[in-house]
Design a protein around this motif. Structure first.
Motif, mmCIF file in Angstrom:
data_model
loop_
_atom_site.group_PDB
_atom_site.id
_atom_site.type_symbol
_atom_site.label_atom_id
_atom_site.label_comp_id
_atom_site.label_asym_id
_atom_site.label_seq_id
_atom_site.Cartn_x
_atom_site.Cartn_y
_atom_site.Cartn_z
ATOM 1 N N GLY A 39 0.714 -1.374 0.103
ATOM 2 C CA GLY A 39 0.001 -0.093 0.175
ATOM 3 C C GLY A 39 0.826 1.187 0.034
ATOM 4 N N CYS A 40 0.391 2.204 0.851
ATOM 5 C CA CYS A 40 1.275 3.460 0.956
ATOM 6 C C CYS A 40 1.122 4.043 2.382
ATOM 7 C CB CYS A 40 0.591 4.384 -0.078
ATOM 8 S SG CYS A 40 -0.949 4.924 0.461
ATOM 9 N N GLU A 41 2.356 4.885 2.495
ATOM 10 C CA GLU A 41 2.345 5.545 3.768
ATOM 11 C C GLU A 41 1.801 7.086 3.777
ATOM 12 O OE1 GLU A 41 5.812 5.414 6.913
ATOM 13 O OE2 GLU A 41 6.249 7.005 5.527
ATOM 14 N N VAL A 42 0.890 7.324 4.511
ATOM 15 C CA VAL A 42 0.259 8.721 4.395
ATOM 16 C C VAL A 42 1.040 9.524 5.571
ATOM 17 C CG1 VAL A 42 -1.454 10.169 4.177
ATOM 18 C CG2 VAL A 42 -1.813 7.719 3.227
ATOM 19 N N THR A 43 1.406 10.541 5.424
ATOM 20 C CA THR A 43 1.941 11.396 6.382
ATOM 21 C C THR A 43 1.265 12.787 6.331
ATOM 22 O OG1 THR A 43 4.262 10.237 6.365
ATOM 23 C CG2 THR A 43 3.941 12.679 7.385
ATOM 24 N N GLU A 44 0.492 13.123 7.572
ATOM 25 C CA GLU A 44 0.174 14.475 7.700
ATOM 26 C C GLU A 44 0.890 15.146 8.517
ATOM 27 O OE1 GLU A 44 -4.408 16.202 8.956
ATOM 28 O OE2 GLU A 44 -3.582 14.230 9.625
ATOM 29 N N GLU A 45 1.292 16.358 7.992
ATOM 30 C CA GLU A 45 1.834 17.647 8.700
ATOM 31 C C GLU A 45 1.309 18.922 9.002
ATOM 32 O OE1 GLU A 45 5.473 17.973 6.308
ATOM 33 O OE2 GLU A 45 6.235 16.042 6.911
ATOM 34 N N TRP A 46 1.426 19.271 9.994
ATOM 35 C CA TRP A 46 0.903 20.777 10.231
ATOM 36 C C TRP A 46 2.299 21.471 10.555
ATOM 37 C CZ3 TRP A 46 1.156 23.169 15.258
ATOM 38 C CH2 TRP A 46 0.423 24.329 15.373
ATOM 39 N N LEU A 47 2.276 22.873 9.888
ATOM 40 C CA LEU A 47 3.326 23.962 10.115
ATOM 41 C C LEU A 47 2.715 25.217 10.802
ATOM 42 C CD1 LEU A 47 6.401 24.615 10.146
ATOM 43 C CD2 LEU A 47 5.962 25.411 7.549
ATOM 44 N N ASP A 48 3.033 25.464 11.821
ATOM 45 C CA ASP A 48 2.584 26.704 12.418
ATOM 46 C C ASP A 48 3.129 27.985 11.557
ATOM 47 O OD1 ASP A 48 1.777 28.957 13.916
ATOM 48 O OD2 ASP A 48 2.174 28.170 15.760
ATOM 49 N N LEU A 49 2.234 28.895 11.036
ATOM 50 C CA LEU A 49 2.831 29.892 10.183
ATOM 51 C C LEU A 49 2.533 31.374 10.810
ATOM 52 C CD1 LEU A 49 1.998 28.919 6.387
ATOM 53 C CD2 LEU A 49 4.124 28.531 7.729
ATOM 54 N N ARG A 50 1.862 31.228 12.012
ATOM 55 C CA ARG A 50 1.454 32.667 12.535
ATOM 56 C C ARG A 50 2.889 33.344 12.928
ATOM 57 N NH1 ARG A 50 -1.676 30.162 17.564
ATOM 58 N NH2 ARG A 50 0.093 28.762 17.352
ATOM 59 N N SER A 51 2.784 34.836 12.679
ATOM 60 C CA SER A 51 3.858 35.433 13.140
ATOM 61 C C SER A 51 3.768 35.835 14.489
ATOM 62 C CB SER A 51 3.713 36.884 12.344
ATOM 63 O OG SER A 51 2.568 37.444 12.943
ATOM 64 N N PRO A 52 4.738 36.104 15.144
ATOM 65 C CA PRO A 52 4.853 36.444 16.739
ATOM 66 C C PRO A 52 3.642 37.247 17.167
ATOM 67 C CG PRO A 52 7.056 36.524 15.813
ATOM 68 C CD PRO A 52 6.395 36.497 14.599
ATOM 69 N N VAL A 53 3.488 38.441 16.419
ATOM 70 C CA VAL A 53 2.409 39.422 16.683
ATOM 71 C C VAL A 53 0.976 38.678 16.517
ATOM 72 C CG1 VAL A 53 1.223 41.603 16.212
ATOM 73 C CG2 VAL A 53 3.839 41.461 16.231
ATOM 74 N N ALA A 54 0.871 38.020 15.505
ATOM 75 C CA ALA A 54 -0.440 37.391 15.089
ATOM 76 C C ALA A 54 -0.586 36.375 16.144
ATOM 77 C CB ALA A 54 -0.449 37.014 13.496
ATOM 78 N N GLY A 55 0.566 35.410 16.092
ATOM 79 C CA GLY A 55 0.429 34.562 17.148
ATOM 80 C C GLY A 55 0.114 34.665 18.488
ATOM 81 N N ARG A 56 0.438 35.966 19.132
ATOM 82 C CA ARG A 56 0.120 36.443 20.284
ATOM 83 C C ARG A 56 -1.424 36.668 20.524
ATOM 84 N NH1 ARG A 56 3.909 39.843 20.127
ATOM 85 N NH2 ARG A 56 5.876 38.962 20.496
ATOM 86 N N LEU A 57 -1.861 37.461 19.409
ATOM 87 C CA LEU A 57 -3.367 37.681 19.356
ATOM 88 C C LEU A 57 -4.211 36.581 19.113
ATOM 89 C CD1 LEU A 57 -5.289 39.652 19.073
ATOM 90 C CD2 LEU A 57 -5.114 40.054 16.524
ATOM 91 N N LEU A 58 -3.660 35.534 18.524
ATOM 92 C CA LEU A 58 -4.724 34.273 18.128
ATOM 93 C C LEU A 58 -4.269 33.442 19.434
ATOM 94 C CD1 LEU A 58 -3.736 33.769 14.554
ATOM 95 C CD2 LEU A 58 -5.954 34.502 15.263
ATOM 96 N N THR A 59 -3.273 33.443 20.246
ATOM 97 C CA THR A 59 -3.501 32.525 21.337
ATOM 98 C C THR A 59 -4.467 33.016 22.301
ATOM 99 O OG1 THR A 59 -1.154 32.237 21.013
ATOM 100 C CG2 THR A 59 -1.808 32.029 23.173
ATOM 101 N N VAL A 60 -4.852 34.519 22.130
ATOM 102 C CA VAL A 60 -5.779 35.153 23.175
ATOM 103 C C VAL A 60 -7.239 34.558 22.528
ATOM 104 C CG1 VAL A 60 -6.742 37.039 24.209
ATOM 105 C CG2 VAL A 60 -4.181 36.640 24.224
#
Length: 161
Positions: A106-127
């Motif tokens: 068969g096949c191996e399926v790999t799912e990946e997530w990469l966080d692209l939030r900037s530090p400023v946007a990341g802080r805002l979105l964390t809240v």
């Protein structure tokens, strides 16, 4: 907030060829069948196979409130790799990548997530994000949902769905 530049990933072996697994994942309208957080997607610009540049709206719900994201396909190599970037209100959030590799049986399926939030946007979105989504620890939540998504994808593909 410090963004981790290392993708978070999970993988599963599925008893179908890579092109079959790719076709299922690249049909973004089906992701709601497998993911515990994604409820569906609507491709913008009409029907047809997705390709680099295709945009779609992702419809999501983790707890009480639904939310939508704008996604743009950045890689579409049948049987090999499918990847898209996610944003909300013009703010880059993440990139999701699915890789398909032939293995015996068969096949191996790999799912990946990469966080692209900037530090400023990341802080805002964390809240803001936990209030909207109900998710406080996004990285841990994504690991759990990736495992569930890949298990459901395997079940659907091996069961003929």
């Amino acid at each position: 907030m410090r963004r981790d530049p290392v993708p978070l990933g999970e993988r599963v072996t599925v008893r179908v060829p890579p092109d079959i697994a790719y076709a299922a994942v690249a049909d973004v309208t089906r992701m709601g069948e497998w993911s515990p957080e994604v409820r569906g997607a609507r491709v913008l610009g009409g029907p047809g196979p997705v390709r680099v540049g295709t945009r779609f709206v992702g419809l999501n719900r983790a707890a009480w409130l639904p939310w939508a994201t704008l996604c743009t396909v950045v890689a579409a190599r049948p049987g090999s790799c499918f990847s898209f970037r996610v944003s909300i209100l013009g703010i880059a959030l993440s990139q999701w990548t699915y890789r398909f590799r032939e293995v015996p049986g068969g096949c191996e399926v790999t799912e990946e997530w990469l966080d692209l939030r900037s530090p400023v946007a990341g802080r805002l979105l964390t809240v803001v994000s936990p209030v909207v989504t109900g998710v406080v620890r996004r990285r841990e939540r994504n690991r759990a949902t990736m495992r569930a998504t890949l298990a459901a994808l395997r079940g659907a593909l091996e069961g003929g769905g």
